[in-house]
Write an enzyme that holds these catalytic residues in place. Structure first.
Site, PDB file in Angstrom:
ATOM      1  N   LYS A  74      44.804  46.766  38.524  1.00 15.23           N
ATOM      2  CA  LYS A  74      46.163  47.287  38.277  1.00 15.23           C
ATOM      3  C   LYS A  74      46.751  47.995  39.496  1.00 15.23           C
ATOM      4  O   LYS A  74      46.048  48.412  40.402  1.00 15.23           O
ATOM      5  CB  LYS A  74      46.157  48.163  37.035  1.00 15.23           C
ATOM      6  CG  LYS A  74      46.026  47.282  35.786  1.00 15.23           C
ATOM      7  CD  LYS A  74      46.586  47.880  34.553  1.00 15.23           C
ATOM      8  CE  LYS A  74      46.610  46.788  33.467  1.00 15.23           C
ATOM      9  NZ  LYS A  74      46.530  47.348  32.130  1.00 15.23           N
TER      10      LYS A  74
ATOM     11  N   ARG B  28      38.560  45.785  29.443  1.00 14.18           N
ATOM     12  CA  ARG B  28      39.302  44.519  29.580  1.00 14.18           C
ATOM     13  C   ARG B  28      39.369  44.211  31.072  1.00 14.18           C
ATOM     14  O   ARG B  28      40.022  44.942  31.826  1.00 14.18           O
ATOM     15  CB  ARG B  28      40.698  44.668  28.982  1.00 14.18           C
ATOM     16  CG  ARG B  28      41.529  43.395  28.998  1.00 14.18           C
ATOM     17  CD  ARG B  28      42.896  43.621  28.360  1.00 14.18           C
ATOM     18  NE  ARG B  28      43.675  42.406  28.350  1.00 14.18           N
ATOM     19  CZ  ARG B  28      44.394  41.951  29.372  1.00 14.18           C
ATOM     20  NH1 ARG B  28      44.421  42.624  30.510  1.00 14.18           N
ATOM     21  NH2 ARG B  28      45.084  40.827  29.265  1.00 14.18           N
TER      22      ARG B  28
HETATM   23  N1  HH2 Z   1      46.918  44.956  30.314  1.00 11.71           N
HETATM   24  C1  HH2 Z   1      47.547  43.783  30.474  1.00 11.71           C
HETATM   25  C2  HH2 Z   1      47.726  42.907  29.409  1.00 11.71           C
HETATM   26  N2  HH2 Z   1      47.254  43.212  28.182  1.00 11.71           N
HETATM   27  N3  HH2 Z   1      46.075  44.678  26.771  1.00 11.71           N
HETATM   28  C3  HH2 Z   1      45.436  45.840  26.586  1.00 11.71           C
HETATM   29  N4  HH2 Z   1      44.936  46.151  25.386  1.00 11.71           N
HETATM   30  N5  HH2 Z   1      45.261  46.731  27.608  1.00 11.71           N
HETATM   31  C4  HH2 Z   1      45.730  46.498  28.859  1.00 11.71           C
HETATM   32  O1  HH2 Z   1      45.564  47.363  29.745  1.00 11.71           O
HETATM   33  C5  HH2 Z   1      46.425  45.273  29.088  1.00 11.71           C
HETATM   34  C6  HH2 Z   1      46.586  44.372  28.003  1.00 11.71           C
HETATM   35  C7  HH2 Z   1      48.055  43.415  31.832  1.00 11.71           C
HETATM   36  O2  HH2 Z   1      47.077  42.676  32.528  1.00 11.71           O
HETATM   37  P1  HH2 Z   1      47.095  41.089  32.677  1.00 11.71           P
HETATM   38  O3  HH2 Z   1      46.916  40.448  31.339  1.00 11.71           O
HETATM   39  O4  HH2 Z   1      46.097  40.682  33.684  1.00 11.71           O
HETATM   40  O5  HH2 Z   1      48.512  40.774  33.277  1.00 11.71           O
HETATM   41  P2  HH2 Z   1      49.823  40.118  32.680  1.00 11.71           P
HETATM   42  O6  HH2 Z   1      50.320  41.032  31.606  1.00 11.71           O
HETATM   43  O7  HH2 Z   1      50.752  40.036  33.859  1.00 11.71           O
HETATM   44  O8  HH2 Z   1      49.471  38.768  32.115  1.00 11.71           O
END
Ligand code: HH2
Length: 308
Positions: A253, A287
């Protein structure tokens, strides 16, 4: 940072379990007070669990486009399971700062075939969605958990989960992804996030979602500055002491980029440090994008804790 006793990981059994390896929790005896029930899967949270991220999006902040092809997505999911992931989190809508919502039909088309294929293999699958229609379809396709960055606030979301037996991750977000990083404001970020999550958990329980199906997540980076994220990380014992398992999503992040000056594809070391800092403060689910490396880091941390 001192740790609350209730939040501390009991490292010896954790390490044994990690040495034994294996991604699936089904069929194993589990201690009643630490079990997370997700449909036909039950996770003994005596050891921290790894949720591997599978983004089937063209625009996710760290891996956008990489697994947009379903065959590549499936390969990646299977690799994460081999590497030690306990759960695969399939997402078809990026919630990165500035991201626009995805059409429901597009999201269904991205995630449901993967959920169905992984569930058919016996893999515990979580679906990362804010949309009740996607939740319902994913649960029908065999998803074991719904991971909602809006904590089931959408009308019909709680109802979609209530009769299912699936697990649910309730995440805190201030605002919405399009604008959330413009000017996040809190009086007491730890207290406000904790109060919000406990209120959402109470709403779920009132609707019939049993306590042992609920996970709380402070939502690192979702309407939070670096200072807010650090306060939340340091304040994790207060959230963990509330009695629900806590999940942390710190992997790659932007706060880690702010601290280290590293680009998104150079944040592995920072992500591992953040993951261990979270586990040390009571987090039971991580995660992460980098499953193999996180499993190794946890093994070392647990070995040291067991010897202490
Ligand atoms: N962070 C992201 C997406 N979903 N869900 C939970 N429970 N907690 C988190 O911190 C969280 C989440 C963001 O990360 P990522 O899926 O890699 O990115 P993007 O939202 O751009 O797909």
């Amino acid at each position: 940072m001192p740790r609350g006793d209730g939040a501390r990981c009991d490292a010896r059994p954790c390490l044994e379990a990690l040495r034994r390896g294996g991604a699936r929790a089904e069929g194993k005896p589990v201690s009643a007070d630490r079990v997370l029930r997700c449909g036909r899967h039950a996770f003994d949270l005596a050891r921290p669990r790894i949720m591997g991220v599978l983004n089937v999006t063209p625009n996710s902040f760290s891996d956008g486009g990489r697994y947009f092809n379903p065959a590549r997505a499936l390969d990646h999911a299977r690799r994460m399971i081999d590497d030690g992931a306990d759960l695969i989190d399939v997402g078809g809508e990026s919630t990165r700062p500035g991201a626009l919502p995805v059409d429901e039909r597009d999201e269904l088309g991205r995630v449901i075939p993967l959920v169905a294929a992984l569930a058919a293999d016996g893999v515990p699958v979580s679906v990362d969605t804010r949309k009740p229609a996607v939740m319902r379809a994913a649960l029908a396709a065999g998803a074991a958990m719904v991971n909602d960055v809006c904590a089931l606030e959408a009308p019909g979301a709680i109802e979609a989960l209530a009769g299912s037996g699936a697990g649910v991750c309730l995440m805190h977000m201030q605002g919405d992804p399009r604008t959330m990083q413009q000017a996040p404001r809190y009086g007491d970020v730890v207290g406000e996030v904790r109060a919000y999550l406990l209120a959402r958990a109470a709403a779920c329980e009132a609707a019939g979602i049993a306590r042992d199906r609920i996970v709380l997540d402070p939502g690192f980076g979702f309407g939070k500055t670096l200072a807010h994220n650090l306060a939340l990380l340091a304040g994790l014992p207060a959230l963990a002491a509330a009695g629900y398992p806590v999940l942390a999503g710190l992997s790659r992040k932007s706060s880690l980029g702010e601290i280290t000056g590293r680009a998104v594809d150079e944040r592995l070391a920072a992500s591992l440090a953040a993951a261990l800092a979270a586990v040390a403060r009571g987090v039971r689910l991580l995660r992460v994008h980098d499953v193999r490396e996180t499993v190794d880091a946890l093994k070392v941390w647990l070995a040291v804790e067991a010897a202490a």
